[in-house]
Design an enzyme around this catalytic site. Sequence first.
Site, mmCIF file in Angstrom:
data_model
loop_
_atom_site.group_PDB
_atom_site.id
_atom_site.type_symbol
_atom_site.label_atom_id
_atom_site.label_comp_id
_atom_site.label_asym_id
_atom_site.label_seq_id
_atom_site.Cartn_x
_atom_site.Cartn_y
_atom_site.Cartn_z
ATOM 1 N N HIS A 120 0.874 -1.184 0.000
ATOM 2 C CA HIS A 120 0.000 0.000 0.000
ATOM 3 C C HIS A 120 0.908 1.231 0.000
ATOM 4 C CE1 HIS A 120 -4.133 1.679 1.393
ATOM 5 N NE2 HIS A 120 -3.377 2.672 0.914
ATOM 6 N N LEU A 121 0.912 1.928 -1.113
ATOM 7 C CA LEU A 121 1.772 3.104 -1.289
ATOM 8 C C LEU A 121 1.632 4.109 -0.155
ATOM 9 C CD1 LEU A 121 1.277 4.254 -4.988
ATOM 10 C CD2 LEU A 121 3.346 3.269 -4.001
ATOM 11 N N HIS A 122 2.736 4.688 0.267
ATOM 12 C CA HIS A 122 2.674 5.809 1.221
ATOM 13 C C HIS A 122 3.921 6.662 1.074
ATOM 14 C CE1 HIS A 122 4.379 2.236 3.180
ATOM 15 N NE2 HIS A 122 5.127 3.050 3.884
ATOM 16 N N LEU A 123 3.715 7.953 1.189
ATOM 17 C CA LEU A 123 4.791 8.931 1.043
ATOM 18 C C LEU A 123 5.245 9.369 2.435
ATOM 19 C CD1 LEU A 123 6.373 10.884 -0.916
ATOM 20 C CD2 LEU A 123 4.509 12.510 -0.542
#
Length: 165
Positions: A120-123
Amino acid sequence: MKQLWAPWRMAYIQGVSEKPENGCIFCVRDICGEDRERLILYRGEHVFIVMNKYPYTNGHLMIAPYRHTADLAELTDVEALEIHRLLVVCREVLKSRIAPQGFNIGMNLGQIAGAGITDHLHLHIVPRWSGDTNFMPVFADVRVIPQHLEATYAHLVTAFPESIR
Ligand SMILES: [Zn+2]
């Protein structure tokens, strides 16, 4: 190696931190009433802002889409734009509340790159101060956090615009 007092690490080591049924801490769109507990600072339309429970430095924030995806290419233009807009908001809030001297901003894609959660993408937005690496490695397992997470949450959350929900 020196011993560091890092009580928040115990929950991590003991595996007692809560995990949703699908195992993804970023799938929070339909979870209500737990934002403080989950350290969610702001909910946007497609994207939200959350504090890292195991931060590299005090005020380490993350921005993630509600949608469960690991692929940058799968982000819609609307999601990508909202991530960028909230990144600017995060930077302004952190500047006004905890006055960092700089920031590291980026994504860890894949386990080899240091991603704790790979699907799950996260910055990451990591505030930096002069000297913060003199006594600790930034991307290592032991970190020193001078301010308790809940106190930091309370200090930051009022600086964000009111969430959509
Ligand atoms: Zn997810």
